[in-house]
Structure formats: C-alpha cells, structure tokens
Design a protein around this motif. Structure first.
Motif, PDB file in Angstrom:
ATOM      1  N   ASP A  34       0.886  -1.161   0.000  1.00  0.00           N
ATOM      2  CA  ASP A  34       0.000   0.000   0.000  1.00  0.00           C
ATOM      3  C   ASP A  34       0.927   1.215   0.000  1.00  0.00           C
ATOM      4  O   ASP A  34       2.064   1.093  -0.450  1.00  0.00           O
ATOM      5  N   ALA A  35       0.479   2.364   0.507  1.00  0.00           N
ATOM      6  CA  ALA A  35       1.329   3.554   0.399  1.00  0.00           C
ATOM      7  C   ALA A  35       2.418   3.604   1.472  1.00  0.00           C
ATOM      8  O   ALA A  35       3.172   4.567   1.533  1.00  0.00           O
ATOM      9  N   ARG A  88      -8.953  -5.320   1.238  1.00  0.00           N
ATOM     10  CA  ARG A  88      -8.212  -4.229   0.605  1.00  0.00           C
ATOM     11  C   ARG A  88      -9.165  -3.278  -0.103  1.00  0.00           C
ATOM     12  O   ARG A  88     -10.036  -3.706  -0.858  1.00  0.00           O
ATOM     13  N   GLY A  89      -9.007  -1.981   0.170  1.00  0.00           N
ATOM     14  CA  GLY A  89      -9.798  -0.968  -0.528  1.00  0.00           C
ATOM     15  C   GLY A  89      -8.952  -0.366  -1.630  1.00  0.00           C
ATOM     16  O   GLY A  89      -8.539  -1.045  -2.558  1.00  0.00           O
ATOM     17  N   GLY A  90      -8.652   0.927  -1.505  1.00  0.00           N
ATOM     18  CA  GLY A  90      -7.847   1.587  -2.521  1.00  0.00           C
ATOM     19  C   GLY A  90      -6.352   1.353  -2.358  1.00  0.00           C
ATOM     20  O   GLY A  90      -5.561   1.773  -3.201  1.00  0.00           O
ATOM     21  N   GLY A  91      -5.955   0.723  -1.268  1.00  0.00           N
ATOM     22  CA  GLY A  91      -4.527   0.500  -1.050  1.00  0.00           C
ATOM     23  C   GLY A  91      -3.760   1.799  -0.868  1.00  0.00           C
ATOM     24  O   GLY A  91      -2.608   1.903  -1.267  1.00  0.00           O
ATOM     25  N   SER A  92      -4.399   2.797  -0.256  1.00  0.00           N
ATOM     26  CA  SER A  92      -3.710   4.077  -0.048  1.00  0.00           C
ATOM     27  C   SER A  92      -3.274   4.248   1.399  1.00  0.00           C
ATOM     28  O   SER A  92      -2.788   5.299   1.786  1.00  0.00           O
ATOM     29  N   TYR A 103      -1.291   4.188   4.905  1.00  0.00           N
ATOM     30  CA  TYR A 103       0.120   4.479   5.176  1.00  0.00           C
ATOM     31  C   TYR A 103       0.751   3.507   6.162  1.00  0.00           C
ATOM     32  O   TYR A 103       1.940   3.594   6.420  1.00  0.00           O
ATOM     33  N   ASP A 150     -12.751  -3.696  -4.924  1.00  0.00           N
ATOM     34  CA  ASP A 150     -12.950  -2.739  -6.020  1.00  0.00           C
ATOM     35  C   ASP A 150     -14.317  -2.818  -6.690  1.00  0.00           C
ATOM     36  O   ASP A 150     -14.826  -1.844  -7.210  1.00  0.00           O
ATOM     37  N   VAL A 208     -15.088   5.349  -4.328  1.00  0.00           N
ATOM     38  CA  VAL A 208     -14.048   6.327  -4.008  1.00  0.00           C
ATOM     39  C   VAL A 208     -14.723   7.531  -3.343  1.00  0.00           C
ATOM     40  O   VAL A 208     -15.776   7.980  -3.798  1.00  0.00           O
ATOM     41  N   GLY A 263      -9.425  11.580  -3.298  1.00  0.00           N
ATOM     42  CA  GLY A 263      -9.521  11.310  -4.725  1.00  0.00           C
ATOM     43  C   GLY A 263      -9.309   9.847  -5.083  1.00  0.00           C
ATOM     44  O   GLY A 263      -9.636   9.424  -6.185  1.00  0.00           O
ATOM     45  N   PHE A 264      -8.739   9.055  -4.163  1.00  0.00           N
ATOM     46  CA  PHE A 264      -8.446   7.665  -4.534  1.00  0.00           C
ATOM     47  C   PHE A 264      -8.694   6.653  -3.427  1.00  0.00           C
ATOM     48  O   PHE A 264      -8.723   5.467  -3.686  1.00  0.00           O
ATOM     49  N   THR A 286     -11.020   4.593  -0.687  1.00  0.00           N
ATOM     50  CA  THR A 286     -12.415   4.175  -0.748  1.00  0.00           C
ATOM     51  C   THR A 286     -13.115   4.467   0.578  1.00  0.00           C
ATOM     52  O   THR A 286     -12.472   4.627   1.620  1.00  0.00           O
TER      53      THR A 286
END
Ligand SMILES: Cc1cc2nc3c(=O)[nH]c(=O)nc-3n(C[C@H](O)[C@H](O)[C@H](O)COP(=O)(O)OP(=O)(O)OC[C@H]3O[C@@H](n4cnc5c(N)ncnc54)[C@H](O)[C@@H]3O)c2cc1C
Ligand code: SF4
Ligand code: SF4
Lengths: 435, 458
Positions: free
Chosen positions: B32-33, B70-74, B76, B92, B114, B137-138, B140
């Motif tokens: 992820d991020a 897992r959602g947007g994988g953003s 941290y 997704d 999103v 913006g990305f 979820t």
C-alpha cells in the motif's frame, strides 16, 4: 559489438525504470484515471502495479512470458496516470521500456510489426502503396454513409469486420502541398503526420486555408517521416531512432524561430516529449530533438498564442451558432496540457459555447494499435465515450487528433443512437471562414 | 501454501477471471502507500456481492486461510498488506452508490466507492459528505471507515466515525450482520457500528454502509496568518476559539516547513515568519465576513505578522499552495524521512512542538511538523538532512514517549496497521488490551482476518 547478455539487458531496463520506481509512492491516485483499470479493476493494470511489476521483471523475480506481457500490452499510453501523479512518476515511460525488453526477449507481435513496418517505409514506397491502396480499397470496402470512411466487404485476420477504416487519399497531402503562401510572409513548418498525409488530407488543407487566410505561409518539408509513435509503443526503439533522425534532418535547425505546427495530438506529443524521453541523453541527436521540441506547437496553441484574435475572428462568417461537443485527445490534454486552446478555436468556429460532455477527458480507447490488439476492451472504453457524446445531443463532435477521429467515427457506427459527424477543430474553423 | 482444494473451490465460486494466483498479480497486491512494508499474498479474489464475500469467508474458515481486505490500497501503515500471506480480498467491485436519501440526509453505498465520487454525487443536490482526507480522490469509503479517516474539515465537522450510521459486515465465519440504522437516535442494542469503525479490517468485512450527509455550506472564506513562533500561533488559536468562531479548517506549518516551502515555491514568507496557520470558515454568506473579521482581530492581538484573505477562487488556491507544496518542498531538504503521525490534546500542541525541538537538538536532526491544528493531529517528519548519516531510531522512540507523556495517541490518521503493532501498549494498558483481544477472539476465533494488524497476539 558483442551481444548483450540477459543480465546486461535487465540492468539497462532497471536503469530505464529506476527513476519512476523511486518516484512512485504507491498512493493509488493513478487508479482513478486509468481507462484500463476503469474497465477491469485489477491492480495489475494500474500505473503503480505496472511500475512495481516492471521492477520485479528487471530484478529477475518475474519471468518474461505471455502472461506478464499481457499487462504491459494493456496500456493505451494515454499518459493519464502520469499527468495525475503528484509525485511525477511516468508509468508510460516504464511501459515503453518494458515493451522494448519484451520485443527483445520475445519479438514484436505480427500485427504491431506490420503497422510499424509499413509506416517506416521510405516515402516513395508509401506513396505508391497508398495510390494503389486507394483504388484497391474501393473494391474491398463498402462506403459508410455520412463520413468519408469505409468498412470491409471481406474478413481480415485479426481485425473485426465492423472496423471503420478511413479512405486512403488518391494523392497524399504532401504530394499536393509543398509550400502554400507568399514568399516573404511569416511562415510555419507543418508536420503532417501519417493520417493527415495519407488519409484525412482535408485536415491538412483546412490548416493551410486558415493560416494562409491569416497571411501565414505553410511550408511542408517533404522528407519528414512518421513520428514513430506506433513503433515506440510496440517497443521498437531502433526504428524510432531512425524516424527521429529523419525528422531532425527534415525539421531541425531552421535558423530563426519558425514554429513547427501539428494537427495531430500524438505527433505533437512525440515531437515535444516522446523522442526526448527516449533519446534525451543521446548527444548530437538530442540537441536536434530539443530544437524540434522547442519549436513545436499544436495548431490550436499556435492560433491562440501567436495570432491576433481579432484578425482570426475577422476571417469568419457570422452564422447561427452550432452545438458542438469536444473530445480531449489524451496526448493533447494530458501529455501536452492543452485544454483551453482547442475549445477557444471551437467556440470561434461554431459561434457558441462548447456543449461539454460528461468526462470529455476520458480516453476514446484507440491507443494506436491497442484498438486492434485488445479489441474488446478498447470497444468498451469507446462505447462509454460515445454514450457521453451522444447524451449531449450536439450537432457535431470535434476533437484535435486524426487518430481519435478514426476511433470516434468507428464508435458512432457501432453504437446506434447517434450519427454525429466527427471533425477536427481546424476543419470546422476552415468551414466557418468567409468564402 | 494454499490448499489446492481451497483454490479450486474459490475458482468455482467466483470464476477464473475474478481470482488470481499469478506471480505478477501477487506483486501488484503486495503493497500500500507505506514505504517499507510489503508482503505478497498467495491469491487475490474480487467478490461482487455480500453473498460471495460470505461464501469466501466460509471457505477460508474451513481451510484456515488468512484473508486481508483491501480498498484503494492508499493506507500508510500497511493495513491491507498481507503480512502473513493467505488471500487478499479486493473490494474494487463494490463500487455502487445504492441510494441517496435526501430527506433523511443519508446515503447507502458499497465500500469500494471512491470518497470523491460520493462527495460529487451529493454535491449535485446541495449536500456535503464532510470527511475529506488528502486521499479523497483515490481512497475508498470502506478504507476510510476501517481507518476512521480524518481530514482537513475535522475541526468543525469531525472525522469519519461521526458520519457512519450503519454497516453491513461479513464476519470471519461467514455470518452477515447489520449494525445501526437510518435513525439518528438509535439505542436498540449495543453500538456495534463504532466498533467496526477504525477496526482496520480485523473484525469483519464491510459490504455496505449508511453514511450521513449535511447541507452544503453556502459559502466559505479562506485566510492565512503567520507568526514568529508556533506558541504565538497557538495563542491566536485560543483567542479565535474564545470569540466563538469555529473554523472548518485549521492547518499549521512550523518554521522548518515554512522555510522549506518558501525555498521551493517562494510564496513570500519573511525570515521572521516561523509559523503559518491556514484557516477556512464556512456557513451562510452574510455571516462569514464578520467571522473573518473576528479571526483577524484575534490574530492581531496575538502578534500576527501577515494576514492574508482570499478574494477569489484563484486567491484561495494561492493560499493553499504552501500547504499543498509541502511534501514536495520537504523532499528538497532530504530524500530520506522518518515519518510519524500522532495526536495530542489540542491545547498541548505547543508543548509537543517544544519537545520536538528539544529532541531535534539532542540528536542533531531536523524535525519538520505540520498538520491539523484543530484536531491535534501532527504529522512529524524527521531526517538527518541531505547526505546526513543514518537516522538515530532512538529519536523516534523519544517522540513517541513525549506523545504518551502528554496524553496523546501514537496513531492519529493512519492507524496502527502492521507498522505500529509493537507500540500499541504505549497507549493501551494490559487490562484494556486483554479486553480488545477478547473482542477480536469473539469475532474471529481462528484469527484469520487481517492477521498481524493492530494488536500482537496475546
Ligand atoms: C497521499 C495520501 C494522503 C492521505 N491523507 C490522509 C488524510 O488526510 N487522513 C487520513 O485519515 N488518511 C489519509 N491517508 C491514508 C489513507 O488514505 C486512509 O487511511 C484511507 O482511509 C485508506 O483507504 P483505502 O481505501 O485506500 O484503504 P486500504 O489502504 O486499502 O485499507 C486500509 C484498511 O482498511 C481495511 N479495509 C479496506 N476496505 C475494507 C472493507 N470493505 N472492510 C473492512 N476493512 C477494509 C484494510 O484491511 C486496511 O486495514 C492518506 C494516504 C495517502 C497515500
Ligand atoms: S504512479 Fe504516481 S499516482 Fe500512481 S501510485 Fe505511484 S505515485 Fe501514486
Ligand atoms: S498510460 Fe493510460 S492506460 Fe496506461 S497505465 Fe497510464 S492511465 Fe492506464
């Protein structure tokens, strides 16, 4: 030169993608703009997925096989991800580098090779081919009412029978126009691109008509070559290099600051960035490429920044406004950041505000040979675009790239519900001129 | 290694095109991020509806397979990174907004939507979904709920938990449960909704959510104020609160951040400006000018150096520029940063900043901090500078210690995930931890859902 070992090649690949790997923080912002991911939500198709997988390939953790190739083939090189990325990572560069490695490891697929080989033939051969082609085409294809396109009477391997195929011109544009204007006038150099030269010659003639009307001469260098985008996309860097060299010869070092104009979004992107992305460290060639890049302007960019607006308006006839919607070519909006200029041209040409469709920036699904190699997904992306355009009920759809025109016309033929004509903004502007 | 029977049953359940076991897909779902934590799953499945989720959980339960949602994988903190292997459940395809109930001010939607798309949908009818993390913006909505995400409007509007009214969740044994309702006042049973909010995907898989929306404020005004020190800025914040004005946004940048941004984009900061507040007020148009005046007066009483007001949208963008340019600007100071995300009670922010200064001096490192003043959430960046030596990890420990001493929390916006699991005991004492472990065991007796996250096994 001794042949590079696999390890050496992978080191080169890693060097080519390292910068983007370092920049990508894997935030996922690129997920929201990718037309492929939008169609099939799988992380492998996202820019960050491609970047991570490219790194693994280069490090030898993954194999070069049909399966890994498939995901790098599934990119339209629309540059949407790169233009969205806050960290400035360029997945499109990664895709090109990996395709090069695949071409080297596994060869180039026959379909893509055929397109690339044809377009990189010497000009005389291409011209002759087009002449014969234009006659042969009329035998093999049926005309499509309303547009200057055709569709086939017979099946062709790898291509869908419904595919819209543009009519080849009997005489290529560059054979008709070498210089148009008056000596001593300000002038521009016109980089025509293949589609305008061999098929949609009306775009070239429109450009000449508008510029001549403004007192600007148009010079059409005869030795210019295909910009090389299709070959770059299929990973044939050597061929692209040759095209780049030919174009430097034909266009560079014009002495004074004469603009090179183009009416094709992809050609413009190639001249401005595509060559330099790939050959930017290539000594002498790079110098020539920078010269070209600095002088290149899209035609709408040229009209809006180098021409007096009143003068341009003075050329146009006052008519009742026409409702036009506008599709942003990816390589114009995302790659060249040109958004307002074509709309301004369109507003002048139609005498009214642009009838904006939902998501005008969404890709049309062409992606060069993507539309042939990944036909089903391409058609689904195309269908969304046509739906959005049709919903505006505009009289005409305008865009600024011959490739998009091809794809949009094909889409309109397939998706009942609209028979909107599709034209280049410069064409509409020329049509709006006083007789 | 996944059991072959499990693989076959999974394929049969969702079809070959919605599950994958190929090596390159495992790479694509390994991150992820978070910059460090990566781990490959052994399979990925993309369900389309809650029945499928339930069947998949039953299968996983039967074959003892770990499942990581897992959602947007953003995220941290590696929340969706499958550190123990098993399968990733990619949400997704749960991307539909099911109902916009304008009269009851709520929206029913699937977790893969999103956040920005939800915001855009309600914006069309004059409503607002307030939680607004920088990843709107990305990221979820499911990820936001699982992380209880906060954002720049949290000062006035609160964080995600204030907006979740009900959930549909699939438990690890496959049971489908429903919590909460459309009713604002609801005491029918325990408040299970809030238990799931912020649970980081360790208790169940969210398949549907009922969220609250509010009328969109008619207008907003944006302003910035600079001060010599963060203490001065803190005084100003107290003075602003004392006037009764509640800003919707209250962001701050410390001296290092201000200097970095000034160097990178030159927004005109003077050398004596050592702290910046970025503020927004929103509400009905006619009331806002007086609110701005009150804020300005409060800042002036506290030694403001420059006070700027946005007159147009372009001005607003200009004022936001410094905040937005920050991460990029900090990269110019150093490429390697150790980051942390903590929160302290708001009145203690100046104290926390002082402690950070001491730590910076003690270890001869640079500490830049910025964040959401209004909710006490501080983002801390620590570095030895460009070309500086290796980072003294003891300094990071000292930061956490300072946070705890000030009754702060070691995780604020970005959750515990797998990167802070070992530190949770800094905040949670043993009896409380025991209760948490029993809650987890009750929901997930086999410990199959998102293992390795939030808490160490007891
Ligand atoms: C550039 C950037 C800026 C950010 N700014 C902010 C900010 O301002 N505020 C903030 O709070 N966060 C911020 N974040 C962190 C992150 O965006 C949030 O934590 C977000 O909520 C994660 O959502 P996601 O959909 O990406 O979830 P993921 O990263 O995919 O997952 C996060 C967690 O949620 C779980 N999960 C996901 N979907 C479900 C589901 N349907 N059911 C159960 N569990 C689920 C996962 O297992 C995991 O534990 C930022 C991140 C980035 C990269
Ligand atoms: S490519 Fe850019 S937008 Fe995509 S994940 Fe990486 S940093 Fe984010
Ligand atoms: S270039 Fe376009 S198609 Fe390719 S990964 Fe980026 S957004 Fe997707």
């Amino acid at each position: 030169m001794t042949k590079q070992t696999h390890e050496e090649k992978m080191a080169v690949l890693l060097r080519l993608v390292k910068n983007e790997v370092d920049k990508c923080i894997r935030c996922g912002e690129c997920r929201t703009v990718c037309p492929v991911f939008d169609d099939t939500p799988s992380e492998r198709y996202t820019a960050r997925g491609k970047i991570a997988i490219a790194e693994s390939l280069a490090r030898g953790d993954l194999e070069f096989n049909g399966h890994t190739r498939e995901l790098f083939d599934n990119c339209l090189l629309c540059t949407g991800c790169a233009s969205q990325c806050s960290s400035g990572a360029r997945a499109d560069k990664v895709v090109i580098a990996v395709r090069e490695a695949f071409a080297d490891e596994m060869g180039v697929p026959a379909l893509k090779k055929a397109v690339a080989e044809t377009l990189s033939l010497p000009r005389a051969v291409l011209d002759a081919g087009a002449r014969i082609g234009s006659v042969a085409q009329r035998l093999a294809f049926k005309g499509v009412p309303g547009t200057s396109g055709l569709y086939r009477r017979f099946a062709m391997p790898g291509v869908d029978k419904e595919q819209y195929v543009p009519q080849l011109a009997a005489k290529s544009f560059r054979n008709e126009v070498r210089f148009s204007g008056k000596p001593g006038q300000p002038r521009v150099v016109f980089f025509t691109g293949c589609m305008t030269n061999y098929s949609m010659t009306e775009i070239g003639h429109s450009l000449v008509k508008v510029l001549n009307g403004l007192g600007v001469s148009v010079e059409v260098p005869q030795e210019q070559a295909c910009c090389g985008m299709p070959m770059l996309a299929s990973g044939e860097a050597d061929v692209v290099r040759k095209q780049a060299e030919r174009n430097v010869k034909a266009l560079a070092n014009d002495g004074d600051d004469v603009a090179i104009v183009t009416a094709c979004a992809s050609c413009g992107h190639m001249l401005k960035h595509g060559y330099l992305d790939r050959f930017g460290d290539d000594g002498e060639l790079a110098a020539g490429l920078r010269n070209i890049a600095e002088r290149t302007l899209d035609i709408s960019e040229y009209l809006m920044t180098r021409v007096d607006r009143e003068r341009l308006e003075g050329l146009l006839e006052k008519k009742a406004p026409v409702s036009a919607t506008y599709h942003d070519p990816c390589h114009l909006r995302k790659a060249q950041k040109i958004v307002k200029e074509p709309r301004a041209v369109l507003e002048m040409a139609t005498g009214g505000p642009v009838n904006e469709m939902r998501r005008p920036e969404a890709c049309c699904g062409l992606g060069g040979t993507y539309c042939l190699a990944n036909m089903e997904r391409s058609k689904r992306i195309q269908a969304k675009k046509i739906d959005d355009a049709a919903a505006t009920r505009a009289d005409v759809m305008a865009t600024a790239c011959p490739g998009c025109i091809l794809q949009l016309r094909d889409g309109i033929r397939r998706n009942v519900g609209t028979d909107m004509p599709v034209k280049h903004v410069i064409q509409l502007l020329a049509e709006a001129m006083k007789k | 290694m996944l059991n072959q029977e499990f693989i076959n049953s999974l394929k049969q359940l969702v079809g070959e095109d919605r599950c994958t076991f190929s090596p390159e897909d495992m790479v694509a779902y390994s991150y992820d991020a978070n910059p460090e934590k990566r781990a490959k799953p052994e399979g990925v499945v993309s369900p389309m509806n809650r029945e499928e989720v339930s069947e998949i959980m039953k299968l996983a339960y039967k074959y003892d397979v770990f499942v990581t949602p897992r959602g947007g994988g953003s995220g941290y903190t590696g929340g969706c990174v499958p550190v123990e292997g098993g399968i990733v459940m990619a949400m997704d395809r749960f991307n539909r907004i099911l109902e916009v109930d304008r009269d009851n001010f709520l929206v029913i939607l699937e977790p893969g939507v999103v956040v920005k798309d939800l915001q855009a949908e309600v914006d069309k009818i004059g409503l607002m979904y307030p939680p607004d993390p920088a990843s709107t913006g990305f990221a979820t909505i499911g990820g936001n709920i699982a992380e209880n995400a906060g954002g720049i409007r949290a000062v006035k509007y609160g964080v995600t938990k204030q907006y979740v009214m009900g959930l549909e969740v699939v438990l690890p044994n496959g049971d489908i449960v429903k919590t909460g309702s459309k009713c604002i006042k609801d005491v029918a049973g325990y408040n299970l909704t809030e238990l799931f909010v912020g649970s980081e995907g360790t208790l169940g898989i969210i398949t549907k959510a009922v969220v609250k929306v509010v009328p969109k404020p008619e207008a907003r005004r944006t302003m910035t104020a600079t001060f010599a020190t963060l203490e001065k800025a803190a005084e100003a914040v107290s003075a602003i609160y004392a006037t009764g004005v509640r800003p919707a946004t209250l962001e701050f940048l410390d001296r290092i951040s201000v200097e970095a941004v000034e160097k990178a984009i030159g927004f005109g900061a003077k050398p004596e400006e050592g702290a910046l507040l970025l503020m927004e007020v929103d509400g009905s148009d006619h009331a806002l000018d007086s609110e701005v005046d009150k804020i300005q007066a409060a800042c002036e009483r506290c030694g403001v150096i420059t006070f700027r007001k946005a007159e147009s949208d372009e001005d607003r963008e200009d004022l936001w520029k410094a905040r937005r340019a920050l991460s990029f600007a900090l990269c110019e100071i150093a490429t390697e940063w150790e980051d942390d995300d903590v929160s302290v009670p708001i009145a203690r922010i100046p104290m926390m900043i002082r402690k950070l200064d001491e730590i910076a001096e003690r270890y001869n490192i640079i500490i830049a901090n910025f964040g959401h003043y209004g909710d006490g959430n501080i983002h801390i960046g620590m570095t030895t500078g460009k070309g500086g030596g290796p980072f003294p990890m003891q300094a990071k420990q000292d930061v956490v210690k300072a946070v705890v001493e000030l009754e702060g929390r070691i995780a604020a916006e970005h959750g515990i995930g797998c990167v802070k699991v070992e530190n949770l005991h800094w905040n949670i004492d043993e009896p409380t931890m025991k209760l948490m472990r029993s809650v987890k065991a009750l929901f997930d007796p086999k410990g199959l859902l998102n293992p390795g996250k939030v808490m160490l096994k007891g």
